[in-house]
Design a protein around this motif. Structure first.
Motif, mmCIF file in Angstrom:
data_model
loop_
_atom_site.group_PDB
_atom_site.id
_atom_site.type_symbol
_atom_site.label_atom_id
_atom_site.label_comp_id
_atom_site.label_asym_id
_atom_site.label_seq_id
_atom_site.Cartn_x
_atom_site.Cartn_y
_atom_site.Cartn_z
ATOM 1 N N GLN A 175 0.819 -1.215 0.000
ATOM 2 C CA GLN A 175 0.000 0.000 0.000
ATOM 3 C C GLN A 175 0.851 1.263 0.000
ATOM 4 O O GLN A 175 0.460 2.283 -0.571
ATOM 5 N N VAL A 176 2.004 1.200 0.637
ATOM 6 C CA VAL A 176 2.865 2.379 0.699
ATOM 7 C C VAL A 176 3.723 2.497 -0.557
ATOM 8 O O VAL A 176 3.947 3.586 -1.075
ATOM 9 N N SER A 177 4.210 1.364 -1.061
ATOM 10 C CA SER A 177 5.086 1.389 -2.231
ATOM 11 C C SER A 177 4.310 1.824 -3.467
ATOM 12 O O SER A 177 3.112 1.593 -3.596
ATOM 13 N N GLY A 178 5.028 2.420 -4.412
ATOM 14 C CA GLY A 178 4.400 2.812 -5.673
ATOM 15 C C GLY A 178 4.979 2.103 -6.869
ATOM 16 O O GLY A 178 4.590 2.374 -8.007
ATOM 17 N N SER A 179 5.897 1.177 -6.665
ATOM 18 C CA SER A 179 6.557 0.496 -7.770
ATOM 19 C C SER A 179 5.695 -0.647 -8.286
ATOM 20 O O SER A 179 5.128 -1.413 -7.500
ATOM 21 N N GLN A 180 5.608 -0.790 -9.621
ATOM 22 C CA GLN A 180 4.830 -1.902 -10.163
ATOM 23 C C GLN A 180 5.485 -3.231 -9.838
ATOM 24 O O GLN A 180 4.822 -4.273 -9.815
ATOM 25 N N ILE A 181 6.799 -3.229 -9.555
ATOM 26 C CA ILE A 181 7.477 -4.461 -9.185
ATOM 27 C C ILE A 181 6.917 -4.992 -7.869
ATOM 28 O O ILE A 181 6.716 -6.196 -7.695
ATOM 29 N N ALA A 182 6.630 -4.097 -6.950
ATOM 30 C CA ALA A 182 6.072 -4.502 -5.659
ATOM 31 C C ALA A 182 4.559 -4.618 -5.713
ATOM 32 O O ALA A 182 3.970 -5.616 -5.290
ATOM 33 N N VAL A 192 15.564 -6.092 -18.376
ATOM 34 C CA VAL A 192 15.337 -4.734 -17.884
ATOM 35 C C VAL A 192 15.308 -3.789 -19.081
ATOM 36 O O VAL A 192 16.189 -3.833 -19.949
ATOM 37 N N LEU A 193 14.291 -2.937 -19.131
ATOM 38 C CA LEU A 193 14.191 -1.902 -20.156
ATOM 39 C C LEU A 193 14.536 -0.565 -19.509
ATOM 40 O O LEU A 193 14.057 -0.262 -18.410
ATOM 41 N N SER A 194 15.342 0.243 -20.188
ATOM 42 C CA SER A 194 15.733 1.530 -19.619
ATOM 43 C C SER A 194 16.023 2.517 -20.728
ATOM 44 O O SER A 194 16.271 2.157 -21.878
ATOM 45 N N GLY A 195 15.999 3.798 -20.355
ATOM 46 C CA GLY A 195 16.281 4.862 -21.311
ATOM 47 C C GLY A 195 15.777 6.187 -20.797
ATOM 48 O O GLY A 195 15.669 6.408 -19.576
ATOM 49 N N GLU A 206 12.644 12.340 -18.671
ATOM 50 C CA GLU A 206 12.752 11.576 -17.427
ATOM 51 C C GLU A 206 13.405 10.226 -17.703
ATOM 52 O O GLU A 206 13.018 9.519 -18.631
ATOM 53 N N PRO A 207 14.388 9.849 -16.885
ATOM 54 C CA PRO A 207 14.947 8.504 -17.043
ATOM 55 C C PRO A 207 13.948 7.463 -16.556
ATOM 56 O O PRO A 207 13.154 7.707 -15.640
ATOM 57 N N PHE A 208 13.947 6.308 -17.179
ATOM 58 C CA PHE A 208 13.106 5.202 -16.739
ATOM 59 C C PHE A 208 13.950 3.937 -16.744
ATOM 60 O O PHE A 208 14.966 3.844 -17.432
ATOM 61 N N GLY A 209 13.526 2.977 -15.984
ATOM 62 C CA GLY A 209 14.232 1.700 -15.948
ATOM 63 C C GLY A 209 13.512 0.736 -15.038
ATOM 64 O O GLY A 209 13.251 1.053 -13.874
ATOM 65 N N SER A 210 13.155 -0.417 -15.575
ATOM 66 C CA SER A 210 12.447 -1.390 -14.755
ATOM 67 C C SER A 210 12.391 -2.734 -15.462
ATOM 68 O O SER A 210 12.479 -2.809 -16.690
ATOM 69 N N MET A 211 12.231 -3.773 -14.682
ATOM 70 C CA MET A 211 11.853 -5.061 -15.240
ATOM 71 C C MET A 211 10.381 -5.003 -15.627
ATOM 72 O O MET A 211 9.594 -4.291 -15.001
ATOM 73 N N THR A 212 10.004 -5.787 -16.627
ATOM 74 C CA THR A 212 8.584 -5.907 -16.962
ATOM 75 C C THR A 212 7.934 -7.034 -16.181
ATOM 76 O O THR A 212 6.716 -7.070 -16.055
ATOM 77 N N LEU A 213 8.730 -7.973 -15.683
ATOM 78 C CA LEU A 213 8.259 -9.187 -15.014
ATOM 79 C C LEU A 213 7.488 -10.108 -15.952
ATOM 80 O O LEU A 213 6.796 -11.028 -15.501
#
Length: 717
Positions: free
Chosen positions: A28-35, A382-385, A391-398
């Motif tokens: 609930q506190v986290s905002g990452s799609q990974i979590a 991991v996709l990044s750029g 804005e930089p972005f970077g994350s696993m898609t899972l």
């Protein structure tokens, strides 16, 4: 009182609500799609000395070795800086106790009336923790200095307040500081909730009672596991899993083997990984805590499926032997950031294979044996750029968590179900990924013929295709890069392995051709650190299917037809893999040609043993069960190992029955779900081992062509 102790024990046996409340708080506190979306997190509760009493069902292998983190803190910080109420400590050091650098652990001591009662811990895979490559994963890392430098345990919360200096020093490393800050806040909040809940138990039942109840829970789980082992015959089981790292070399020096010898005597189990290859120069190695995490988690999943899941109890019963400087127990400063998708998956598959073959030694417990699920790193990355807004972005898609589950004695594997050692994790929703990343999904669908064939087939994996959308800058694609040259998800009892994964970043014409069936097995490049998506380029990934269970020729033709109708098996795959001949029943429907199927299967069985007529099965198994396919038989010439189906003797009890089996060897590319090959795949073969008398399938092994057949099962006195 005794009544209060009994009530507390009953409450503590069901610690799931407490640990789950902490996990809910974290999400609930986290905002990452990974979590939030993928549940790439977990929470745990330990005793005061760090013994893990309870853990969540999310990513089980993140917290099985939490005792290594807490024991490090107790050993090094007891007096300076001290361990006090309201403290919390953070680390992402894989040489201390985390899986790899992106998995950040936060632990909090639980005090009540001045007594250290327990520890609470939480883990999240954070989007980016620094280092040369976004996401913390670098294919070309030569050591840990080419990866995110780990943070040893540090006090991040003091007197129940976040230390902003420590937090600032940690977040400045990251390309995604806002998401990391939310994850960190979620972990701290989760630990606070767990601390408060345990303190409430102490107020209700008394501190000594709660401590005794937690110790009792570990004792009960230990007794359960020892009783389970006593039910099983003594023996030794072996498995070899392969990893590749770097460009294919003529001497196969780019191939690393994870070798496990599991020995069970009485109520003790030894997992010996010391025969594994020396560590790699780069990122695929596992540090010792990762070995422990995945080994313990695998024991819980594959041996304790219907027992209490208490990691601390496993540590009392199971001895893990390793050799420092190997790919499963790397020596500092080896790179380890990609371990969770590489060496750790090989550790899991090896433990899975050995324990499942062990379970097959019991007629009652064989129902618990499970073929391997997908390798969770395969097909992922991991996709990044940089987005159009700068804005930089970077994350696993899972997306890699869409692979298939392993089959069991009675059931097919679950389609697109993910990894067994991450039972609560899942792939993120497509639309959510598109909101975090400048990409557009073209396809995410289950893929026919990706499952391992068997009497019970494995679960199918998926095909994923996406392209850039909303950015004019190149998107860097870092692949987890395992399971491309050969299948990795082992089958059981003659079942085939789940089919290999795929990774490609390039022209849409190649992708369209592959998805349409191809015009002739194009050679795809192995992923490297330079992979980029630009313009109309497409990223194509295939996740592995789960391993099959049992001889595919024994699968009910009606079940094969149903799979074809559901798009899980192709018509060609029904014939090739199951010997089931289908004919048209209408414009869009098929039916089984029973007579042709019987003839086809008879021919396949005869071909397995050189064209001879297979022997008929016997009415009853000839001796004591060794596996589903092999028996120990007492005869006039002494005890020997025989085929359980036809009673044909294969070797003396102290011999190697696998040397007598009829081997049908073929290249791995023949089972790839899409028609493509990678450099180096020609070195690997699939060996299908059969009884030389009745032609029943006994085992399937994936191996380097130059390596011998593995004796996977051996009785011991």
């Amino acid at each position: 009182t005794p009544g209060m102790l009994t009530a507390a024990r009953r409450r503590l046996v069901h610690l799931q609500p407490l640990r789950d409340e902490a996990a809910i708080m974290l999400r609930q506190v986290s905002g990452s799609q990974i979590a939030v979306e993928a549940n790439d997190l977990n929470t745990a509760i330990t005793t005061a000395d760090g013994t893990v009493v309870a853990c969540g069902d999310y990513v089980l292998c993140q917290v099985a070795s939490l005792d290594l983190v807490t024991s490090d803190i107790i050993r090094n910080y007891a007096t300076d800086p001290g361990i006090r109420p309201g403290d919390q400590f953070m680390t992402n050091d894989p040489y201390v106790g985390t899986l790899h650098q992106p998995d950040v652990v936060v632990v909090a001591p639980v005090f009540h009336e001045g007594t250290l009662v327990a520890w609470c811990g939480s883990t999240v895979h954070q989007p980016d923790v620094g280092g040369p490559a976004t996401g913390g994963l670098a294919l070309d890392a030569g050591s840990i200095f080419d990866e995110p430098l780990p943070v040893p345990p540090v006090r991040i919360v003091e007197h129940d307040r976040i230390r902003r200096d420590i937090e600032r020093g940690y977040l400045i490393r990251s390309r995604t500081p806002r998401l990391n800050a939310l994850d960190l806040a979620g972990q701290i909040a989760a630990n606070r909730a767990a601390v408060a809940a345990i303190q409430q138990l102490c107020r209700r039942y008394g501190t000594e009672t709660v401590i005794a109840a937690m110790d009792h829970l570990v004792d009960v789980a230990e007794r359960q596991l020892r009783a389970r082992l006593r039910e099983l015959p003594d023996g030794r089981w072996r498995h070899v899993s392969y990893l590749e790292h770097g460009a294919p070399a003529p001497d196969n020096s780019d191939v690393y083997a994870v070798r496990l010898a599991a020995t069970k005597r009485g109520d003790e189990l030894v997992l010996d990984f010391s025969g594994s290859s020396p560590q790699a120069p780069g990122a695929i190695n596992a540090a010792y805590p990762a070995l422990v995490n995945f080994a313990v988690a695998s024991v819980l999943v594959y041996l304790c499926a219907d027992l209490l899941w208490v990691p601390g109890a496993v540590a009392r019963v199971v001895k893990i032997i390793s050799r420092e400087g190997t790919v499963v127990h790397a020596a500092w400063p080896a790179g380890v950031a990609m371990s969770t998708a590489t060496s750790c998956q090989a550790i899991r598959v090896s433990v899975n294979a050995c324990l499942s073959r062990m379970l097959e030694g019991s007629a009652e417990l064989a129902r618990l044996a499970m073929a391997s699920c997908q390798s969770s790193g395969a097909g992922g990355g991991v996709l990044s750029g940089v987005s159009r807004s700068g804005e930089p972005f970077g994350s696993m898609t899972l997306d890699e968590l869409t692979g298939g589950g392993g089959a069991t004695l009675l059931l097919d594997g679950v389609d697109s179900s993910g990894s067994t050692t991450s039972p609560g994790a899942s792939c993120a929703n497509v639309e959510v990924n598109e909101s975090y990343l400048p990409v557009l999904y073209l396809r995410r669908a289950e893929l026919a013929d990706s499952a391992g064939p068997g009497r019970q087939r494995g679960g199918v994996g998926c095909v994923i295709a996406l392209r850039p959308h909303g950015t004019d800058e190149p998107i860097r694609v870092v692949s987890f890069a395992q399971g491309l040259q050969h299948p990795a998800a082992v089958g059981l009892d003659g079942g085939d392995p789940g089919r290999q994964s795929m990774f490609y970043a390039g022209g849409v014409e190649v992708v369209d051709d592959l998805l349409a069936g191809g015009r002739g097995e194009p050679a795809l490049p192995l992923p490297d650190a330079a992979a980029r998506l630009t313009g109309d380029a497409v990223h194509l990934a295939v996740t592995q299917g789960g391993g099959g269970y049992g001889d595919p020729l024994e699968r009910d033709p009606a079940a094969v037809l149903s799979d074809v109708e559901d798009g899980l098996v192709s018509v060609a795959g029904a014939d090739r893999d199951y010997g089931v001949v289908l004919v048209r029943a209408g414009a869009t429907s098929w039916t089984v040609d029973r007579e042709a199927t019987t003839a086809r299967r008879r021919l396949v069985r005869s071909d397995r043993i050189g064209g001879r007529e297979p022997a008929a099965p016997v009415a009853h198994r000839p001796g004591r069960r060794l596996t589903n396919a092999l028996d120990l038989v007492d005869g006039p010439g002494g005890r020997h190992i025989a085929c359980a189906r036809c009673a044909a003797p294969l070797s003396p009890v102290d011999g190697n029955p696998y040397l007598a089996m009829a081997v049908v060897e073929g290249p791995v590319h023949e089972v790839a779900p899409l028609p493509a090959r990678y450099p180096g795949s020609e070195r690997f073969v699939i060996r299908r081992l059969h009884c030389p008398s009745c032609a029943s399938r006994i085992e399937v092994q994936v191996s380097l062509r130059s390596d011998p057949v593995v004796q996977t099962v051996a009785p011991i006195a």
